[in-house]
Motif scaffolding. Structure first.
Motif, PDB file in Angstrom:
ATOM      1  N   GLN A  91      40.927  -3.048  62.442  1.00  0.00           N
ATOM      2  CA  GLN A  91      40.576  -2.734  63.826  1.00  0.00           C
ATOM      3  C   GLN A  91      40.993  -3.882  64.745  1.00  0.00           C
ATOM      4  N   ALA A  92      41.255  -3.556  66.000  1.00  0.00           N
ATOM      5  CA  ALA A  92      41.718  -4.553  66.966  1.00  0.00           C
ATOM      6  C   ALA A  92      40.731  -5.711  67.117  1.00  0.00           C
ATOM      7  N   ARG A  93      39.440  -5.424  67.142  1.00  0.00           N
ATOM      8  CA  ARG A  93      38.441  -6.486  67.315  1.00  0.00           C
ATOM      9  C   ARG A  93      38.487  -7.478  66.146  1.00  0.00           C
ATOM     10  N   ALA A  94      38.671  -6.978  64.939  1.00  0.00           N
ATOM     11  CA  ALA A  94      38.765  -7.853  63.766  1.00  0.00           C
ATOM     12  C   ALA A  94      40.022  -8.720  63.846  1.00  0.00           C
ATOM     13  N   VAL A  95      41.098  -8.142  64.328  1.00  0.00           N
ATOM     14  CA  VAL A  95      42.335  -8.915  64.520  1.00  0.00           C
ATOM     15  C   VAL A  95      42.082 -10.038  65.527  1.00  0.00           C
ATOM     16  N   GLY A  96      41.357  -9.745  66.596  1.00  0.00           N
ATOM     17  CA  GLY A  96      41.027 -10.781  67.581  1.00  0.00           C
ATOM     18  C   GLY A  96      40.285 -11.938  66.947  1.00  0.00           C
ATOM     19  N   GLY A  97      39.371 -11.648  66.035  1.00  0.00           N
ATOM     20  CA  GLY A  97      38.642 -12.707  65.339  1.00  0.00           C
ATOM     21  C   GLY A  97      39.564 -13.552  64.474  1.00  0.00           C
ATOM     22  N   ALA A  98      40.516 -12.907  63.801  1.00  0.00           N
ATOM     23  CA  ALA A  98      41.466 -13.651  62.967  1.00  0.00           C
ATOM     24  C   ALA A  98      42.374 -14.525  63.833  1.00  0.00           C
ATOM     25  N   LEU A  99      42.775 -14.009  64.981  1.00  0.00           N
ATOM     26  CA  LEU A  99      43.612 -14.807  65.890  1.00  0.00           C
ATOM     27  C   LEU A  99      42.855 -16.039  66.368  1.00  0.00           C
ATOM     28  N   ALA A 100      41.593 -15.875  66.674  1.00  0.00           N
ATOM     29  CA  ALA A 100      40.779 -16.998  67.152  1.00  0.00           C
ATOM     30  C   ALA A 100      40.633 -18.080  66.083  1.00  0.00           C
ATOM     31  N   ALA A 101      40.749 -17.707  64.815  1.00  0.00           N
ATOM     32  CA  ALA A 101      40.609 -18.669  63.722  1.00  0.00           C
ATOM     33  C   ALA A 101      41.916 -19.373  63.374  1.00  0.00           C
ATOM     34  N   ASN A 102      43.027 -18.925  63.922  1.00  0.00           N
ATOM     35  CA  ASN A 102      44.325 -19.537  63.644  1.00  0.00           C
ATOM     36  C   ASN A 102      44.364 -20.963  64.194  1.00  0.00           C
ATOM     37  N   ARG A 103      44.756 -21.903  63.367  1.00  0.00           N
ATOM     38  CA  ARG A 103      44.860 -23.292  63.819  1.00  0.00           C
ATOM     39  C   ARG A 103      46.263 -23.852  63.670  1.00  0.00           C
ATOM     40  N   ILE A 104      47.237 -22.966  63.477  1.00  0.00           N
ATOM     41  CA  ILE A 104      48.625 -23.417  63.445  1.00  0.00           C
ATOM     42  C   ILE A 104      49.296 -22.834  64.688  1.00  0.00           C
ATOM     43  N   ALA A 105      49.145 -23.566  65.796  1.00  0.00           N
ATOM     44  CA  ALA A 105      49.664 -23.112  67.086  1.00  0.00           C
ATOM     45  C   ALA A 105      51.184 -22.954  67.034  1.00  0.00           C
ATOM     46  N   VAL A 106      51.672 -22.021  67.765  1.00  0.00           N
ATOM     47  CA  VAL A 106      53.083 -21.737  67.986  1.00  0.00           C
ATOM     48  C   VAL A 106      53.773 -21.218  66.723  1.00  0.00           C
ATOM     49  N   LEU A 107      53.674 -21.922  65.603  1.00  0.00           N
ATOM     50  CA  LEU A 107      54.370 -21.505  64.389  1.00  0.00           C
ATOM     51  C   LEU A 107      53.764 -20.239  63.786  1.00  0.00           C
TER      52      LEU A 107
END
Length: 135
Positions: free
Chosen positions: A85-101
């Motif tokens: 679901q889109a909301r779950a994807v948003g949570g995964a994006l917020a947890a990303n700590r490798i900016a740009v790459l």
């Protein structure tokens, strides 16, 4: 040895150290030369990444790696790619700590606009503009 675990935007060296110590409390910092850091962005996708997160987060981040520079995708499209679901994807994006790459900046709301970004909306808009993408 396994690859890059964090690439972040920081306001200054103290902010950068703070971000690292929050994410990796037991880390040991070593100074490396600026050319090595610049090489991360010119390696044409050859920078080894060590994605630290849940299985779901890593699936989302791998899907982001398939969004070409200069383009955007929306949360629902990424969700469809990973069976979620889109909301779950948003949570995964917020947890990303490798900016740009791991280009979470390329994911925008279906309704329009740039949307949120861990390192600030202005920075997200600047990254998209630098790639020639329009949200």
């Amino acid at each position: 040895d396994r690859g890059l675990v964090m690439l972040s935007f920081a306001d200054d060296a103290d902010d950068g150290r703070h971000q690292l110590s929050e994410r990796f409390p037991a880390c040991r910092l070593e100074r490396i030369d600026d050319a090595r850091i610049a090489g991360l962005f010119t390696a044409s996708g050859n920078t080894p990444l060590h994605l630290i997160g849940t299985d779901f987060q890593r699936r989302v981040w791998r899907a982001l790696l398939r969004v070409p520079a200069g383009t955007t995708s929306d949360y629902a499209d990424i969700a469809a790619r990973v069976g979620s679901q889109a909301r779950a994807v948003g949570g995964a994006l917020a947890a990303n700590r490798i900016a740009v790459l791991v280009p979470c900046h390329r994911v925008v709301p279906r309704a329009g606009g740039a949307g949120a970004y861990h390192w600030g909306r202005e920075r997200k808009q600047a990254l998209l503009a630098a790639e020639g993408a329009t949200p």
